[in-house]
Design an enzyme around this catalytic site. Structure first.
Site, PDB file in Angstrom:
ATOM      1  N   LYS A  77       0.831  -1.208   0.000  1.00 14.23           N
ATOM      2  CA  LYS A  77       0.000   0.000   0.000  1.00 14.23           C
ATOM      3  C   LYS A  77       0.861   1.251   0.000  1.00 14.23           C
ATOM      4  CE  LYS A  77      -4.015  -1.783   2.593  1.00 14.23           C
ATOM      5  NZ  LYS A  77      -4.714  -1.727   3.892  1.00 14.23           N
TER       6      LYS A  77
ATOM      7  N   SER B  23     -10.000   2.957   6.015  1.00 15.01           N
ATOM      8  CA  SER B  23      -9.085   4.087   5.813  1.00 15.01           C
ATOM      9  C   SER B  23      -9.126   4.534   4.356  1.00 15.01           C
ATOM     10  CB  SER B  23      -7.656   3.689   6.197  1.00 15.01           C
ATOM     11  OG  SER B  23      -7.598   3.321   7.549  1.00 15.01           O
TER      12      SER B  23
HETATM   13  P1  ADP Z   1      -4.443  -3.729   7.147  1.00 13.30           P
HETATM   14  O1  ADP Z   1      -3.801  -3.004   6.002  1.00 13.30           O
HETATM   15  O2  ADP Z   1      -3.500  -4.598   7.918  1.00 13.30           O
HETATM   16  O3  ADP Z   1      -5.747  -4.408   6.850  1.00 13.30           O
HETATM   17  P2  ADP Z   1      -6.004  -1.640   8.373  1.00 13.30           P
HETATM   18  O4  ADP Z   1      -5.488  -0.450   9.099  1.00 13.30           O
HETATM   19  O5  ADP Z   1      -6.739  -1.400   7.124  1.00 13.30           O
HETATM   20  O6  ADP Z   1      -4.742  -2.551   8.181  1.00 13.30           O
HETATM   21  O7  ADP Z   1      -6.914  -2.495   9.337  1.00 13.30           O
HETATM   22  C1  ADP Z   1      -6.421  -3.042  10.541  1.00 13.30           C
HETATM   23  C2  ADP Z   1      -7.458  -3.951  11.179  1.00 13.30           C
HETATM   24  O8  ADP Z   1      -8.588  -3.172  11.570  1.00 13.30           O
HETATM   25  C3  ADP Z   1      -8.015  -5.050  10.269  1.00 13.30           C
HETATM   26  O9  ADP Z   1      -8.252  -6.204  11.051  1.00 13.30           O
HETATM   27  C4  ADP Z   1      -9.301  -4.477   9.771  1.00 13.30           C
HETATM   28  O10 ADP Z   1     -10.241  -5.496   9.456  1.00 13.30           O
HETATM   29  C5  ADP Z   1      -9.752  -3.707  11.005  1.00 13.30           C
HETATM   30  N1  ADP Z   1     -10.666  -2.607  10.684  1.00 13.30           N
HETATM   31  C6  ADP Z   1     -10.512  -1.627   9.783  1.00 13.30           C
HETATM   32  N2  ADP Z   1     -11.581  -0.793   9.752  1.00 13.30           N
HETATM   33  C7  ADP Z   1     -12.441  -1.279  10.678  1.00 13.30           C
HETATM   34  C8  ADP Z   1     -13.753  -0.913  11.104  1.00 13.30           C
HETATM   35  N3  ADP Z   1     -14.419   0.096  10.569  1.00 13.30           N
HETATM   36  N4  ADP Z   1     -14.318  -1.662  12.067  1.00 13.30           N
HETATM   37  C9  ADP Z   1     -13.660  -2.713  12.594  1.00 13.30           C
HETATM   38  N5  ADP Z   1     -12.458  -3.133  12.223  1.00 13.30           N
HETATM   39  C10 ADP Z   1     -11.848  -2.439  11.279  1.00 13.30           C
END
Ligand code: ADP
Length: 158
Positions: free
Chosen positions: A41, A128
Site C-alpha cells: 500500500k 481508511s
Molecule cells: P491492514 O492493512 O493490515 O488491513 P487496516 O489499518 O486497514 O490494516 O486495518 C487493521 C485492522 O482493523 C483489520 O483487522 C481491519 O479489518 C480492522 N478494521 C478496519 N476498519 C475497521 C472498522 N471500521 N471496524 C472494525 N475493524 C476495522
C-alpha cells in the site's frame, strides 16, 4: 498479564479502529497497537505520523501502547510471551483475507492465537481507504475519524 497486539496500517486511524481498540483494551490487560509496514500500500501518512496520531487518540485509554514493527508480526508477538493477535472484522468481505492471514500466521507460529472482534455495526462500513477517498473529493469525514486525525488530514491536503 494478558497482552493483545492489534496490527494494521492505520493510514489513518478511523473511529472503526478506535472501536476495536476500546473493545480489546477492556478485555486484555494491555493492548499494543502495532503499525506494520505494508509493502503493497502507498500510504498518505508516514509511520511516525501515524504513530503520533494514534497516541493522541488513545491517550484517554491507559493500557494502550503504540509501536512500529518492521519484521514478521508473529516474531514480534512471540517476543512478548503469551500475547495474542487481535483483528477487527467488519463484514463477510473481510473474512477471506483475515482467514488467510490468520492461518498463515498460525503456520509460521502455532503458539500464537489470532482473535477477532466484531465492530459496532454503525462503523462497519468504514475503512481508511474510503475515508481518504471521501476526503479527497471534499466530503465531510469529521464523524468518521478522531478529531486530531481530522485536523491532520486537512493539513495534509493543504
Ligand atoms: P491492514 O492493512 O493490515 O488491513 P487496516 O489499518 O486497514 O490494516 O486495518 C487493521 C485492522 O482493523 C483489520 O483487522 C481491519 O479489518 C480492522 N478494521 C478496519 N476498519 C475497521 C472498522 N471500521 N471496524 C472494525 N475493524 C476495522
Amino acid at each position: 498479564m494478558k497482552i493483545a497486539v492489534y496490527p494494521g496500517s492505520f493510514d489513518p486511524l478511523t473511529n472503526g479502529h478506535l472501536d476495536i481498540i476500546e473493545r480489546a483494551s477492556s478485555v486484555f490487560d494491555k493492548l499494543i497497537v502495532a503499525i506494520s509496514i505494508n509493502t503493497t500500500k502507498k500510504t498518505m501518512f508516514t509511520l511516525e505520523e501515524r504513530k503520533a496520531m494514534i497516541e493522541v487518540a488513545v491517550e484517554p485509554i491507559k493500557n494502550v501502547e503504540v509501536v512500529i514493527i518492521d519484521g514478521l508480526l508473529v516474531d514480534y508477538v512471540k517476543s512478548l510471551k503469551d500475547a495474542v493477535i487481535v483483528r477487527g472484522l467488519r463484514a463477510i468481505s473481510d473474512f477471506e483475507m483475515e482467514f488467510q492471514m490468520a492461518l498463515m500466521n498460525r503456520d509460521l507460529a502455532p503458539e500464537v492465537e489470532t482473535m477477532f472482534l466484531m465492530t459496532t455495526h454503525r462503523l462497519s462500513f468504514l475503512s481508511s481507504t474510503m475515508i481518504k477517498e471521501v476526503d479527497k473529493f471534499g466530503g465531510d469525514i469529521s464523524g468518521y475519524v478522531p478529531p486530531n486525525v481530522y485536523i491532520a488530514m486537512k493539513e495534509k491536503r493543504g
